[in-house]
Write an enzyme that holds these catalytic residues in place. Structure first.
Site, PDB file in Angstrom:
ATOM      1  N   SER A 137      40.262  43.959  39.769  1.00 45.61           N
ATOM      2  CA  SER A 137      40.875  45.286  39.715  1.00 45.61           C
ATOM      3  C   SER A 137      39.820  46.308  40.117  1.00 45.61           C
ATOM      4  O   SER A 137      38.618  46.050  39.989  1.00 45.61           O
ATOM      5  CB  SER A 137      41.364  45.583  38.291  1.00 45.61           C
ATOM      6  OG  SER A 137      41.757  46.934  38.139  1.00 45.61           O
ATOM      7  N   TYR A 188      39.985  46.093  28.896  1.00 42.56           N
ATOM      8  CA  TYR A 188      40.488  45.652  30.202  1.00 42.56           C
ATOM      9  C   TYR A 188      39.404  45.863  31.259  1.00 42.56           C
ATOM     10  O   TYR A 188      39.145  44.973  32.078  1.00 42.56           O
ATOM     11  CB  TYR A 188      41.748  46.431  30.562  1.00 42.56           C
ATOM     12  CG  TYR A 188      42.330  46.077  31.904  1.00 42.56           C
ATOM     13  CD1 TYR A 188      43.065  44.915  32.077  1.00 42.56           C
ATOM     14  CD2 TYR A 188      42.159  46.914  33.013  1.00 42.56           C
ATOM     15  CE1 TYR A 188      43.611  44.580  33.312  1.00 42.56           C
ATOM     16  CE2 TYR A 188      42.700  46.595  34.247  1.00 42.56           C
ATOM     17  CZ  TYR A 188      43.423  45.423  34.391  1.00 42.56           C
ATOM     18  OH  TYR A 188      43.958  45.095  35.608  1.00 42.56           O
TER      19      TYR A 188
END
Length: 278
Positions: free
Chosen positions: A144, A157
């Site tokens: 990501s 995250y």
């Protein structure tokens, strides 16, 4: 780097978290290239249904990426289905809880690391030995932009995706001159259930199909990192060179606290309830 060519027409591809979102879009993209695709997902019924929708070049299986035995069974079933070794592995499965760091539970933090990090480790440790024996193969880890750029409300995250970026880069170095490649794809905010209910804030939104196209493209380019969209990757890398006081001003001007303050909690609750049940 020069790697042995992988002809996707007839190749065997395995994808985790493939029943929906990026995983399903990626499966469809590989099938369109003539590949045979095994879709693994915690929701077996949805994985089977998704594979049925892609035709006879796809098959769905139950897969818990946090359980190495489950992952091994998935890869074994894929190889047995085709009677051929794995050519491409896509580690896509992931979870994204959001909220202030001190409000998050230890249990959900553990789940995040187990799925997002150990799921990737399990897949690589199981798939790479066979690829190395054949001197060819390709692994794609879906990381990501959050693996390069910290975002308020996504601390754990962020940590998990930073880990995937580093794991991919270091393993890629270890595999130099083996014929086996490892690539990371770094999406911006993607329009899927995983990010549902969150204002994307300073990150541009992209579609699952954009990520799928980037994943398939890495089989040809074998690029170390592919950001989607590309300019955001360059911006994330450049951000590390900007003095912190300047970056804080820029972030404040861009209202960068979307994952905390601009959340549709009713919509978001549907996704959070699902990962709570895991």
């Amino acid at each position: 780097m020069s790697y042995p060519r992988i002809d996707l027409n007839g190749a065997l591809v395995a994808i985790t978290g493939a029943a929906r979102g990026i995983g399903l879009a990626t499966a469809a993209a590989f099938v369109a290239e003539g590949a045979y695709v095994a879709l693994g997902d915690l929701d077996e019924a949805m994985a089977v249904q998704a594979a049925d929708g892609l035709g006879d070049r796809a098959v769905g299986h139950a897969l818990d990426v946090t359980d190495k035995a489950s992952y091994a069974a998935f890869l074994g079933a894929a190889a047995a289905w085709r009677g051929a070794p794995l050519d491409v592995l896509v580690n896509n499965a992931g979870v994204m809880p959001n909220g202030p760091f001190l409000d998050q539970s230890d249990r959900i933090d553990q789940l995040t690391m187990d799925v997002n990090v150990y799921g990737v480790i399990h897949g690589m440790r199981l798939a790479l030995p066979g690829m190395l024996e054949r001197d060819r193969g390709h692994v794609v880890n879906i990381a990501s932009l959050a693996g390069k750029f910290p975002i308020k409300g996504l601390a754990v995250y962020n940590a998990s995706k930073y880990a995937v970026v580093g794991l991919t880069a270091a393993t890629r170095l270890e595999l130099d001159d083996t014929g086996v490649s490892v690539s990371a794809v770094l999406p911006s905010a993607v329009r899927t259930e995983l990010s549902s209910g969150i204002d994307y804030g300073i990150l541009p939104a992209v579609d699952p199909e954009d990520i799928a196209a980037a994943v398939v493209r890495t089989v040809e380019t074998r690029a170390a990192e592919t950001a989607v969209p590309g300019y955001v990757g360059m911006a994330a890398n450049a951000a590390g060179l900007v003095p912190e006081p300047v970056m804080r001003l820029l972030r404040r001007a861009a209202n960068d606290d979307a994952a905390i303050t601009r959340v549709d909690h009713a919509t978001r609750r549907v996704y959070l309830d699902r990962i709570e049940k895991q």
